[in-house]
Design a protein around this motif. Structure first.
Motif, mmCIF file in Angstrom:
data_model
loop_
_atom_site.group_PDB
_atom_site.id
_atom_site.type_symbol
_atom_site.label_atom_id
_atom_site.label_comp_id
_atom_site.label_asym_id
_atom_site.label_seq_id
_atom_site.Cartn_x
_atom_site.Cartn_y
_atom_site.Cartn_z
ATOM 1 N N THR A 1 0.835 -1.208 0.000
ATOM 2 C CA THR A 1 0.000 0.000 0.000
ATOM 3 C C THR A 1 0.862 1.246 0.000
ATOM 4 O OG1 THR A 1 -1.773 -1.153 1.186
ATOM 5 C CG2 THR A 1 -1.776 1.254 1.271
ATOM 6 N N LEU A 2 1.894 1.253 0.829
ATOM 7 C CA LEU A 2 2.807 2.391 0.886
ATOM 8 C C LEU A 2 3.455 2.631 -0.471
ATOM 9 C CD1 LEU A 2 4.278 4.465 2.791
ATOM 10 C CD2 LEU A 2 6.040 2.705 3.081
ATOM 11 N N ALA A 3 3.931 1.569 -1.109
ATOM 12 C CA ALA A 3 4.596 1.686 -2.400
ATOM 13 C C ALA A 3 3.633 2.151 -3.485
ATOM 14 C CB ALA A 3 5.235 0.353 -2.789
ATOM 15 N N ASN A 4 2.443 1.557 -3.534
ATOM 16 C CA ASN A 4 1.476 1.921 -4.573
ATOM 17 C C ASN A 4 1.002 3.358 -4.432
ATOM 18 O OD1 ASN A 4 1.462 -0.530 -5.960
ATOM 19 N ND2 ASN A 4 -0.075 -1.419 -4.619
ATOM 20 N N LYS A 5 0.809 3.800 -3.189
ATOM 21 C CA LYS A 5 0.378 5.173 -2.970
ATOM 22 C C LYS A 5 1.457 6.150 -3.411
ATOM 23 C CE LYS A 5 -0.020 9.009 -0.173
ATOM 24 N NZ LYS A 5 1.005 9.856 0.439
ATOM 25 N N ALA A 6 2.702 5.921 -2.988
ATOM 26 C CA ALA A 6 3.787 6.818 -3.365
ATOM 27 C C ALA A 6 4.017 6.812 -4.873
ATOM 28 C CB ALA A 6 5.065 6.422 -2.627
ATOM 29 N N ASN A 7 3.913 5.647 -5.482
ATOM 30 C CA ASN A 7 4.071 5.563 -6.933
ATOM 31 C C ASN A 7 2.942 6.295 -7.649
ATOM 32 O OD1 ASN A 7 5.549 4.476 -9.233
ATOM 33 N ND2 ASN A 7 3.783 3.147 -9.562
ATOM 34 N N GLY A 8 1.721 6.176 -7.105
ATOM 35 C CA GLY A 8 0.581 6.846 -7.717
ATOM 36 C C GLY A 8 0.700 8.360 -7.702
ATOM 37 N N THR A 9 1.338 8.913 -6.674
ATOM 38 C CA THR A 9 1.449 10.369 -6.572
ATOM 39 C C THR A 9 2.675 10.928 -7.276
ATOM 40 O OG1 THR A 9 2.598 10.184 -4.443
ATOM 41 C CG2 THR A 9 0.218 10.480 -4.370
#
Length: 739
Positions: free
Chosen positions: A168-176
């Motif tokens: 979740t942390l990785a996907n959120k940071a990648n998304g932004t």
């Protein structure tokens, strides 16, 4: 096509990153190694230049993969761009790391994470947790990915939970932060046809530097500028009372909106990184923290409180909710915000939901928008509405309050309510004011900005700080009532993503314009799930995606502009609580979706899968661990007959649905999200049952009121904004009569 540089919102620089000293450098290195294993670099075997950081794919297999990608898109990206994207390593990018730092710094679980990362850095800890004697930081990317994969299916729930949290942390940071959403799909944080709009010119009280306490006096101080506080401000100012509205957030004009995702999460949302996380890490919770509160970042959708909920509240000894008086409050609000359906135009996914429900013979409704019946195709309102069409608090209630003489103060964090010597009569509030910097921005270090202790003396105090902060303020004020902070309802949601044959450009068009109440009353008592579309700016679309491997994650994000995401939103029967963090003084959230409520979420997800099926989706993904995506057989889909349930006509689909039911969605390993918070200062007929009475007055006190979603007796079952405003209309008119 992205807006030109001359037609884009004014840049809002980010503030300095928080301190990273809550973890050691070795722990940070361990984290980056893990996140690099979650979204690693994949390259053609013959092109490998670094065996430690790149995962090779045999040339023939790589070519087939790229070929399948180009064949699956109407307008595919170049093969060179696909290869470049697959080789991209987000965890090596400074912007990605800063985003992770901001998220973790605001997390109450950061100490636990640091401890685990520290253990992984030892040979013994590494052997126990990974099966390898050498720590993860000494392993190649392929092994790091394999380790996280093994955690997703581990017998130890702790390791499965760790894998989920890291993904979740990785996907959120990648998304932004990833540039590839724009390169591959055309996504832009700037809506097409954006043009600057002149917003209301708010004037805020500013204080000079000084070490003494600054005193202000007013008739009514309102804590919070969101929908509740804004309605109170207009009503009381227009009634001739001296009103001061204060908020810990800051104002951003339409010319600065919508913001890029990373800026919006820092400036428009509470808790630094854009979301709170529940104590068990199962639920991500978003709430507004800017001038206008949740009304600035909500999605324009408007629902009136349904009759069965009104009756439930009345049956608890609150006859207000079935009265003509409340009807009049709702009608006044509805008319003033311009709620209506005349100008609604469905974008692709809202059309899929509406038409899909009709094909199944289910309820399908059109969701009203607070746009005064003007077309509003902005899919970015989650990042702030730059069009000025959405009649949120900064467009409607607060300008009217200013015209009637109300005063405003941004950047004031209220810490407690003040009382007279009797200990029960509220006399004002105390807080800390933080100015903007010398250039009018917020990106300079706090030490370069003016800070003042402030006391505001008032005849009446109305707390409208939301369901997280209102109970915290009351608790820190010394009010003795065990109900404060209890009864937290969240409308937990699960998500489903569907992939389509045609481009959907999901970031365009109104966010929610259709809905279904087919599953809203599964227990006969008004508890169930509503089906709605999801806002699809990248970080939302992918933060809660289940992770089964880095390649699958990268291929899924490549389908972004062919996708639609939907939510199953439960009217939760069971509740949690808010309590005060002893270190920060802010709110902590103890909430786990109950078995009863998650079963309702599950029924909604099954319903959404059927909607996607009859709408011709080529792939369906539920964000439940262990449930693979479903790829329908197009020939079977085409056989669908009006009003028939495809679960009983397509055996493969029925088998997948049964697997979904078997695997289930039990937290904390299943991810839940929520943007609605209610009930923590609940209205009640007796002091023993709640926090405020039917007038909004806090039990056991005088001159102190609460007027926001925290006073809801239970979950509203619909977007709470209209109900908040109607209740605030009622409470503020009562306060005016008392004055």
């Amino acid at each position: 096509m992205a807006a030109s540089p001359l037609q884009a919102p004014e840049a809002v620089p980010l503030p300095p990153p928080p301190s990273s000293d809550f973890m050691s450098q070795d722990q940070w290195d361990m984290l980056w190694a893990l996140l690099d294993g979650i979204l690693p670099s994949y390259v053609r075997a013959s092109a490998v230049t670094d065996k430690e950081t790149q995962i090779p794919i045999p040339d023939a297999e790589f070519d087939r993969l790229v070929e399948s990608i180009t064949n699956s898109f109407e307008n595919p990206p170049s093969k060179e761009l696909i290869a470049e994207y697959l080789a991209y390593r987000p965890a090596e990018q400074a912007s990605f790391r800063v985003d992770c730092l901001r998220s973790l710094a605001a997390s109450p679980a950061k100490a636990k994470l640091a401890k685990v990362l520290g253990s992984l850095g030892t040979r013994t800890g590494s052997l126990l947790l990974t099966g390898y004697w050498s720590p993860i930081t000494q392993q190649p990317a392929s092994v790091r990915e394999a380790i996280v994969k093994s955690w997703t299916t581990s017998r130890l729930a702790t390791l499965r939970g760790l894998a989920k949290s890291l993904a979740t942390l990785a996907n959120k940071a990648n998304g932004t932060t990833s540039p590839y959403y724009k390169k591959l799909s055309g996504y832009s944080d700037v809506p097409k046809d954006w043009k600057p709009v002149q917003g209301f010119d708010f004037k805020f009280i500013k204080l000079p530097p000084g070490n003494d306490v600054h005193d202000l006096t007013t008739d009514v101080v309102i804590v919070g500028s969101g929908p509740g506080g804004a309605v109170c401000a207009k009503n009381l100012a227009e009634a001739g009372h001296k009103v001061l509205v204060v908020d810990k957030g800051y104002h951003f004009p339409p010319s600065s909106l919508p913001m890029p995702q990373d800026a919006a999460l820092n400036y428009l949302f509470d808790n630094g990184g854009g979301a709170y996380v529940s104590e068990d890490a199962s639920t991500a919770l978003t709430s507004g923290s800017c001038w206008g509160g949740g009304g600035t970042i909500n999605w324009s959708v408007c629902f009136k409180l349904q009759d069965f909920v009104r009756q439930e509240w009345a049956d608890e000894g609150l006859p207000l909710f079935t009265s003509r008086d409340f009807d009049e409050c709702v009608d006044r609000v509805w008319e003033y915000i311009g709620a209506g359906t005349e100008a609604v135009r469905h974008n692709f996914r809202n059309g899929v939901l509406f038409d899909g429900c009709k094909k199944l013979g289910w309820h399908a409704g059109i969701a009203a928008q607070n746009t005064a019946n003007k077309n509003h195709d902005c899919g970015h309102c989650h990042l702030g509405c730059g069009s000025g069409i959405k009649r949120g608090p900064t467009v409607s209630w607060l300008p009217a309050a200013a015209a009637a003489g109300a005063e405003f103060m941004e950047g004031l964090s209220v810490e407690r309510v003040l009382f007279d010597s009797d200990g029960t009569t509220a006399t004002g509030v105390q807080g800390t004011w933080l100015s903007r910097d010398a250039e009018g921005g917020l990106d300079k270090d706090v030490a370069e900005r003016t800070q003042r202790n402030v006391i505001i003396r008032a005849k009446k105090v109305i707390v409208c700080a939301g369901s997280f902060w209102s109970p915290v303020i009351l608790l820190k004020s010394g009010i003795q009532n065990p109900q404060i902070g209890q009864n937290l309802h969240l409308h937990p949601v699960n998500c489903l993503m569907a992939v389509h044959r045609q481009q959907t450009r999901p970031w365009e068009g109104s966010i929610i314009t259709s809905w279904s109440g087919e599953f809203e009353n599964l227990d006969g008592k008004g508890h169930g799930a509503k089906l709605e579309a999801l806002c699809m700016v990248p970080y939302i679309a992918f933060s809660l995606q289940g992770w089964t491997g880095g390649l699958d994650a990268k291929l899924t994000t490549m389908k972004y502009h062919y996708s639609s995401s939907f939510i199953s939103l439960a009217r939760d029967r069971d509740s949690g609580r808010v309590f005060v963090d002893p270190e920060t003084g802010g709110p902590r959230i103890d909430y786990t979706t109950s078995d009863f409520d998650r079963e309702n979420n599950l029924e909604g997800i099954i319903g959404l899968a059927k909607v996607a099926y009859v709408s011709g989706a080529t792939e369906m993904r539920v964000h439940y661990p262990g449930v693979p995506p479903f790829l329908p057989n197009a020939a079977e889909q085409e056989k669908h007959v009006q009003d028939k349930d495809p679960e009983f006509t397509d055996p493969a689909f029925a088998k997948w649905l049964q697997q979904l039911r078997t695997m289930g969605n039990k937290p904390p390993l299943t991810s839940f999200g929520s943007a609605h918070q209610m009930g923590t200062c609940r209205m009640s007929a007796t002091r023993e049952a709640g926090v405020v009475d039917e007038r909004g007055s806090v039990w056991g006190t005088s001159n102190l009121y609460v007027a926001d979603s925290s006073v809801f007796p239970s979950a509203s079952g619909v977007n709470p904004m209209v109900t908040v405003m109607a209740i605030a209309d009622w409470i503020s008119r009562g306060v005016s009569r008392e004055l």
